[in-house]
Design an enzyme around this catalytic site. Sequence first.
Site, PDB file in Angstrom:
ATOM      1  CE  LYS A  95      34.182  41.331  31.336  1.00  0.00           C
ATOM      2  NZ  LYS A  95      34.038  41.413  29.878  1.00  0.00           N
ATOM      3  CD  GLU A  99      33.162  37.393  22.477  1.00  0.00           C
ATOM      4  OE1 GLU A  99      32.857  38.515  22.891  1.00  0.00           O
ATOM      5  OE2 GLU A  99      33.149  36.377  23.192  1.00  0.00           O
TER       6      GLU A  99
HETATM    7  C1  LIG Z   1      33.187  41.765  28.848  1.00  0.00           C
HETATM    8  C2  LIG Z   1      33.148  41.186  27.483  1.00  0.00           C
HETATM    9  C3  LIG Z   1      32.180  41.561  26.540  1.00  0.00           C
HETATM   10  C4  LIG Z   1      31.164  42.648  26.794  1.00  0.00           C
HETATM   11  O1  LIG Z   1      30.300  42.350  27.835  1.00  0.00           O
HETATM   12  P1  LIG Z   1      29.429  43.495  28.529  1.00  0.00           P
HETATM   13  O2  LIG Z   1      28.759  42.804  29.644  1.00  0.00           O
HETATM   14  O3  LIG Z   1      28.481  43.996  27.516  1.00  0.00           O
HETATM   15  O4  LIG Z   1      30.391  44.554  28.958  1.00  0.00           O
HETATM   16  C5  LIG Z   1      32.178  40.926  25.317  1.00  0.00           C
HETATM   17  N1  LIG Z   1      33.096  39.993  24.994  1.00  0.00           N
HETATM   18  C6  LIG Z   1      34.059  39.616  25.860  1.00  0.00           C
HETATM   19  C7  LIG Z   1      35.039  38.594  25.455  1.00  0.00           C
HETATM   20  C8  LIG Z   1      34.114  40.200  27.123  1.00  0.00           C
HETATM   21  O5  LIG Z   1      35.072  39.813  27.983  1.00  0.00           O
END
Ligand SMILES: *Cc1c(COP(=O)(O)O)cnc(C)c1O
Length: 341
Positions: free
Chosen positions: A184, A220
């Site tokens: 992240k 995604e």
């Molecule tokens: C934060 C994020 C998510 C969702 O993650 P959660 O833990 O469910 O909030 C999905 N994809 C990306 C690229 C993210 O940065």
Amino acid sequence: MSNKEKDWSNLGFSYQPIAKRFVATFKDGQWDEGKLVDDPNITISESAGVLQYAQTCFEGLKAKYSKEGNLVVFRPELNAKRMYDTCEKLCIPPVPVELFLKAVGEVVKANPESVPPYGSGASLYIRPFVFGSGPVIGVAPSSEYTFRVFGTPVGPYFKGGLKPIKLMVSEFDRAAPRGTGHVKAGLNYAMSIYAGQLAHSRGFNENMFLDAQTRTFVEETGGANFLFVTKDGKIVTPKSPSILPSITRISLVTVAKDILHLEIEERPVLFTELEDFVECALCGTAAVISPVGMVHSDEKDIFFPTGMEQPGPITQKLYDTLTGIQMEEIPAPEGWIRIIK
Ligand SMILES: *Cc1c(COP(=O)(O)O)cnc(C)c1O
């Protein structure tokens, strides 16, 4: 003003500073214990690692009052572990899991008037983040780091029930193979903003990103993972080393398997398979689940049979079950709800 007197139902998803935030510093080879502070502003060197080479990462989670009247946070130790992994990938000294959990707890406890009451649909969104705050000029890890956690109240994502959204297959890539897609990092978002603006200008809510290497598999969106439902009621979720492991998705898979007794397939998903699915949804902390009604690509538009008016039945069931667990309306699997005392 107490939390009962505010108009929580009209809150959107925007930053509103609240009374207290947590700050810890990494200096001389170690993290200090950190403390709560009042000032929402930060002063750093013009040459800080975050400003020059984007050495920063973040997390996102929600606090709320549950049906039982508890102040609760959903599985924060998974966010703590994910931030630890992200830090390692970015050469940031990892924020210890205990420090992360302490910071989240202290911010929630210090701002009770900013945690929306049970039943409002709103929550206190918590944003932990860490960045290189020491000066660099040659490309290298920073010598000092700052870890902060703030909160901001956010409204219910969908007011008046889940509403299907429209996606566009992006001509750009989100994450390189063997890159940083699975962590992240702020940098993953920096390069998604252009693609996001383009999708919005064309009337779509989000981009669907394909795998960068072959552009044949579904990965995604900019900030949420995919779930699909097959004709025979199986849940399919894409698997790839460049997808960010969503805690919402991981939890929904457990809910589907152990509570709803559905079959799960975690595997690479071809874009050409999309037409075979009967439901499509996105999942992430902000909305929990967003049903998807259609996906636009240059070749064709794919319309899911559930349409643009309501979510599919399995999507709705998953949403109701997970949000019920998060609000202590339904018994939670062991360890999923952290009560802040
Ligand atoms: C934060 C994020 C998510 C969702 O993650 P959660 O833990 O469910 O909030 C999905 N994809 C990306 C690229 C993210 O940065």
